[in-house]
Design an enzyme around this catalytic site. Structure first.
Site, PDB file in Angstrom:
ATOM      1  N   ASP A  13      53.155  37.962  32.180  1.00  0.00           N
ATOM      2  CA  ASP A  13      52.362  37.061  31.339  1.00  0.00           C
ATOM      3  C   ASP A  13      53.163  35.875  30.816  1.00  0.00           C
ATOM      4  OD1 ASP A  13      50.236  38.833  31.677  1.00  0.00           O
ATOM      5  OD2 ASP A  13      50.818  40.002  29.917  1.00  0.00           O
ATOM      6  N   LYS A  16      52.943  32.445  34.808  1.00  0.00           N
ATOM      7  CA  LYS A  16      53.230  32.222  36.238  1.00  0.00           C
ATOM      8  C   LYS A  16      52.059  31.535  36.942  1.00  0.00           C
ATOM      9  CE  LYS A  16      53.806  36.612  36.712  1.00  0.00           C
ATOM     10  NZ  LYS A  16      53.713  37.006  35.288  1.00  0.00           N
ATOM     11  N   GLY A  40      47.149  39.412  35.878  1.00  0.00           N
ATOM     12  CA  GLY A  40      46.088  38.548  35.367  1.00  0.00           C
ATOM     13  C   GLY A  40      46.690  37.180  35.157  1.00  0.00           C
ATOM     14  N   HIS A  41      46.321  36.240  36.008  1.00  0.00           N
ATOM     15  CA  HIS A  41      46.940  34.906  35.962  1.00  0.00           C
ATOM     16  C   HIS A  41      45.893  33.882  35.537  1.00  0.00           C
ATOM     17  CE1 HIS A  41      50.332  36.189  38.940  1.00  0.00           C
ATOM     18  NE2 HIS A  41      50.265  36.934  37.858  1.00  0.00           N
ATOM     19  N   GLN A 225      53.647  40.257  37.619  1.00  0.00           N
ATOM     20  CA  GLN A 225      54.499  41.033  36.708  1.00  0.00           C
ATOM     21  C   GLN A 225      55.770  40.232  36.366  1.00  0.00           C
ATOM     22  OE1 GLN A 225      53.082  43.050  39.631  1.00  0.00           O
ATOM     23  NE2 GLN A 225      51.427  42.953  38.162  1.00  0.00           N
TER      24      GLN A 225
HETATM   25  P1  GDP Z   1      50.810  35.077  33.920  1.00  0.00           P
HETATM   26  O1  GDP Z   1      50.365  36.479  34.080  1.00  0.00           O
HETATM   27  O2  GDP Z   1      52.299  34.933  33.960  1.00  0.00           O
HETATM   28  O3  GDP Z   1      50.148  34.111  34.871  1.00  0.00           O
HETATM   29  O4  GDP Z   1      50.370  34.627  32.451  1.00  0.00           O
HETATM   30  P2  GDP Z   1      48.922  34.898  31.771  1.00  0.00           P
HETATM   31  O5  GDP Z   1      47.942  33.971  32.352  1.00  0.00           O
HETATM   32  O6  GDP Z   1      48.607  36.340  31.770  1.00  0.00           O
HETATM   33  O7  GDP Z   1      49.244  34.533  30.262  1.00  0.00           O
HETATM   34  C1  GDP Z   1      49.684  33.273  29.884  1.00  0.00           C
HETATM   35  C2  GDP Z   1      48.674  32.676  28.895  1.00  0.00           C
HETATM   36  O8  GDP Z   1      49.255  31.546  28.248  1.00  0.00           O
HETATM   37  C3  GDP Z   1      47.416  32.134  29.557  1.00  0.00           C
HETATM   38  O9  GDP Z   1      46.337  32.257  28.669  1.00  0.00           O
HETATM   39  C4  GDP Z   1      47.758  30.657  29.803  1.00  0.00           C
HETATM   40  O10 GDP Z   1      46.620  29.824  29.876  1.00  0.00           O
HETATM   41  C5  GDP Z   1      48.542  30.348  28.561  1.00  0.00           C
HETATM   42  N1  GDP Z   1      49.559  29.313  28.684  1.00  0.00           N
HETATM   43  C6  GDP Z   1      50.416  29.080  29.716  1.00  0.00           C
HETATM   44  N2  GDP Z   1      51.290  28.090  29.377  1.00  0.00           N
HETATM   45  C7  GDP Z   1      50.975  27.721  28.109  1.00  0.00           C
HETATM   46  C8  GDP Z   1      51.538  26.791  27.191  1.00  0.00           C
HETATM   47  O11 GDP Z   1      52.499  26.113  27.460  1.00  0.00           O
HETATM   48  N3  GDP Z   1      50.950  26.728  25.939  1.00  0.00           N
HETATM   49  C9  GDP Z   1      49.879  27.489  25.588  1.00  0.00           C
HETATM   50  N4  GDP Z   1      49.392  27.351  24.366  1.00  0.00           N
HETATM   51  N5  GDP Z   1      49.333  28.376  26.446  1.00  0.00           N
HETATM   52  C10 GDP Z   1      49.878  28.494  27.674  1.00  0.00           C
HETATM   53  P1  IMO Z   2      51.055  39.560  35.237  1.00  0.00           P
HETATM   54  O1  IMO Z   2      51.152  39.240  36.692  1.00  0.00           O
HETATM   55  C1  IMO Z   2      52.071  42.210  31.927  1.00  0.00           C
HETATM   56  C2  IMO Z   2      52.582  46.477  32.878  1.00  0.00           C
HETATM   57  C3  IMO Z   2      51.558  47.407  32.288  1.00  0.00           C
HETATM   58  C4  IMO Z   2      52.406  48.649  32.096  1.00  0.00           C
HETATM   59  C5  IMO Z   2      53.310  48.620  33.341  1.00  0.00           C
HETATM   60  C6  IMO Z   2      52.827  49.500  34.473  1.00  0.00           C
HETATM   61  O2  IMO Z   2      49.768  39.146  34.623  1.00  0.00           O
HETATM   62  O3  IMO Z   2      52.259  39.069  34.505  1.00  0.00           O
HETATM   63  P2  IMO Z   2      50.859  49.261  36.246  1.00  0.00           P
HETATM   64  O4  IMO Z   2      49.380  49.132  36.072  1.00  0.00           O
HETATM   65  O5  IMO Z   2      51.491  48.118  36.980  1.00  0.00           O
HETATM   66  O6  IMO Z   2      51.266  50.585  36.825  1.00  0.00           O
HETATM   67  O7  IMO Z   2      51.456  49.248  34.750  1.00  0.00           O
HETATM   68  O8  IMO Z   2      53.345  47.267  33.770  1.00  0.00           O
HETATM   69  N1  IMO Z   2      52.019  45.343  33.664  1.00  0.00           N
HETATM   70  C7  IMO Z   2      51.931  44.085  33.230  1.00  0.00           C
HETATM   71  N2  IMO Z   2      52.248  43.546  32.032  1.00  0.00           N
HETATM   72  N3  IMO Z   2      51.641  41.410  32.929  1.00  0.00           N
HETATM   73  C8  IMO Z   2      51.347  41.934  34.133  1.00  0.00           C
HETATM   74  O9  IMO Z   2      51.018  41.168  35.201  1.00  0.00           O
HETATM   75  C9  IMO Z   2      51.462  43.335  34.321  1.00  0.00           C
HETATM   76  N4  IMO Z   2      51.243  44.167  35.355  1.00  0.00           N
HETATM   77  C10 IMO Z   2      51.598  45.384  34.949  1.00  0.00           C
HETATM   78  O10 IMO Z   2      51.065  46.931  31.060  1.00  0.00           O
HETATM   79  O11 IMO Z   2      53.241  48.503  30.976  1.00  0.00           O
HETATM   80 MG    MG Z   3      49.156  37.882  33.111  1.00  0.00          MG
END
Ligand code: GDP
Ligand code: IMO
Ligand code: MG
Length: 429
Positions: A13, A16, A40-41, A225
């Site tokens: 999270d 990416k 979840g991206h 991840q």
């Molecule tokens: P990922 O799993 O690495 O792709 O990240 P996620 O999408 O799960 O979580 C990142 C969250 O932060 C999302 O809601 C993005 O829209 C948000 N986000 C990413 N970069 C920024 C930033 O620079 N500022 C803010 N406020 N939100 C951001």
């Molecule tokens: P993105 O790509 C954050 C965590 C789960 C748990 C551990 C194992 O959005 O960054 P799993 O279901 O993979 O067996 O769970 O890994 N986890 C993540 N945490 N972002 C993710 O993906 C994750 N994918 C798995 O919360 O701790």
């Molecule tokens: Mg994510």
């Protein structure tokens, strides 16, 4: 040439998807190489929010082709739902734009049922998985009993293998976990449908990428991840079941190391984690609420896949140095710097105290890591809203110093800073 990589440098999270969307503008192919729909991206384009679990974030750029690589574990039901939802929004997800490596392993309802049963059995020791069947699917892969996407091209064999798979898993589900059995006929019928919809998307992934690279096309590998969820290098056993690190890119796509260009680590300006396991710089109370947000903004720290509130803490440079080593990062991109605006002081963990000694590396075992106390540097904060800032020189001096501190302490340059979720909310350095 070449193959650039986007790697999570923390516990996932990090943003990416957002950074992939940014760099995909210059890429021909964007490929996922590990994980599954546990990811979840989030990508935000002109205020429109896309949440992607399996399809590479490059799909939003019309000229990019996307590949789900062999290192991914693929739930076809989730993929088809995601394809339908993108198609409704006018995005082409046909076989020319979205390809699936034939040797990608499939997730089935039995994997999901087992994930739930195993987590329940673990009780207070639960990993806190996303319950998407990830661990059981990778277990079958390493046990050499997995089902692969290539079966979509062979309906009879698919039906036989699904029957045998569900029958075998039902024994475990009912006899070991006391869970309900699954109906093999129902699952086989479902997978026959999935096969019809997905078989035209199958490619020999490694061959496809090799030819593309030979023809001068550029490939962006989109990590899922993060480094500290890596099966080997993360906080085992509180990890996922794959290799989100740079080594995983080569195995998970079938490309050689000589193709590699940039290895870009993505890190938030603070740290977050979902699920169990140690977290040395974790915060609670007021400051945790402040960093997490209340959930009213789309970027607040609640899981994209599960909706769980994320644990939050200060930036941990011991972790980032570990991520630089493990992945061979050439650079870092820092996201969510805007969230730190308005703080008088910002703490940065730069070492740990372990049993009376100060250490600057990340111990691999949970007992040691759980005893690590963070050693902080305190940096002055800034009050200005920076979400509209686009030049480094226009950032408050203390924000510039914060970025410089990260570069100095990790030994790699920060090449971009994100100050908001939108495509344009970025400062290139
Ligand atoms: P990922 O799993 O690495 O792709 O990240 P996620 O999408 O799960 O979580 C990142 C969250 O932060 C999302 O809601 C993005 O829209 C948000 N986000 C990413 N970069 C920024 C930033 O620079 N500022 C803010 N406020 N939100 C951001
Ligand atoms: P993105 O790509 C954050 C965590 C789960 C748990 C551990 C194992 O959005 O960054 P799993 O279901 O993979 O067996 O769970 O890994 N986890 C993540 N945490 N972002 C993710 O993906 C994750 N994918 C798995 O919360 O701790
Ligand atoms: Mg994510």
């Amino acid at each position: 040439m070449p193959l650039d990589m986007i790697i999570g440098a923390q516990w996932g999270d990090e943003g990416k998807g957002r950074v992939t969307d940014l760099l995909a503008a210059q890429a021909d192919i964007v490929a996922r190489y590990s994980g599954g729909d546990n990811a979840g991206h989030t990508v935000t384009v002109k205020g429109e929010i896309f949440k992607l679990h399996l399809i590479p974030s490059g799909i939003i750029h019309p000229n990019v082709t996307c590949l789900i690589g062999n290192g991914v574990v693929l739930n076809p039901a989730v993929l088809l739902r995601e394809m339908a939802s993108l198609a409704e929004r006018g995005i082409d997800v046909g076989p020319d734009r979205l390809k699936i490596s034939r040797n990608t392993h499939l997730i089935t309802p039995a994997h999901i049922a087992l994930d739930k049963a195993k987590e329940t059995r673990r009780g207070s020791e639960a990993i806190g998985t996303t319950l998407r069947g990830i661990g059981p699917a990778y277990t079958d892969k390493t046990e050499r009993t997995g089902l692969r996407a290539e079966l979509f091209a062979n309906p009879e064999e698919l039906a036989d293998q699904i029957q045998a798979h569900i029958t075998a898993k039902n024994e475990v589900l009912t006899k070991i976990y006391g869970a309900e059995p699954l109906d093999a006929d129902v699952v086989a019928a479902e997978y026959a449908q999935f096969a019809q919809h997905l078989r035209d998307h199958l490619v020999y992934g490694s061959v496809y990428l090799h030819e593309a690279l030979q023809n001068g096309r550029s490939v962006l590998a989109e990590g899922a991840q993060g480094t500290f969820l890596d099966l080997d290098h993360g906080t085992y056993p509180f990890v996922t079941s794959s290799a989100p690190t740079s080594g995983g890119v080569l195995v998970g796509l079938g490309v050689g190391p000589r193709m590699i260009g940039r290895i870009i680590g993505i890190a938030k300006a603070f740290t977050s984690r979902v699920g169990g396991g140690p977290f040395p710089s974790e915060l609670d109370g007021e400051m945790a609420h402040r960093l997490r947000g209340t959930g009213d903004k789309p970027w607040d720290e609640y899981g994209t896949t599960t909706g769980r509130p994320r644990r939050v803490g200060w930036l941990d440079l011991v972790m980032l140095r570990h991520a630089v080593r493990i992945n061979g990062l050439t650079e870092l991109v820092i996201t969510k710097l805007d969230i730190l605006s308005g703080l008088d002081e910002i703490q940065v963990c730069n070492a740990y105290r372990l049993d009376g000694e100060t250490i600057d590396f990340y111990p691999s075992d949970i007992p040691s890591l759980s005893r690590c106390q963070p050693v902080y540097n305190t940096l002055p904060g800034w009050q200005e809203d920076i979400m509209a800032t686009r030049q480094l020189a226009d950032l408050p001096q203390n924000a510039q110093n914060y970025i410089q501190f990260i570069t100095d302490e990790t030994g790699v340059p920060v090449t971009a800073v994100s100050v908001g979720p939108g495509r344009s909310q970025v400062i290139h350095l």
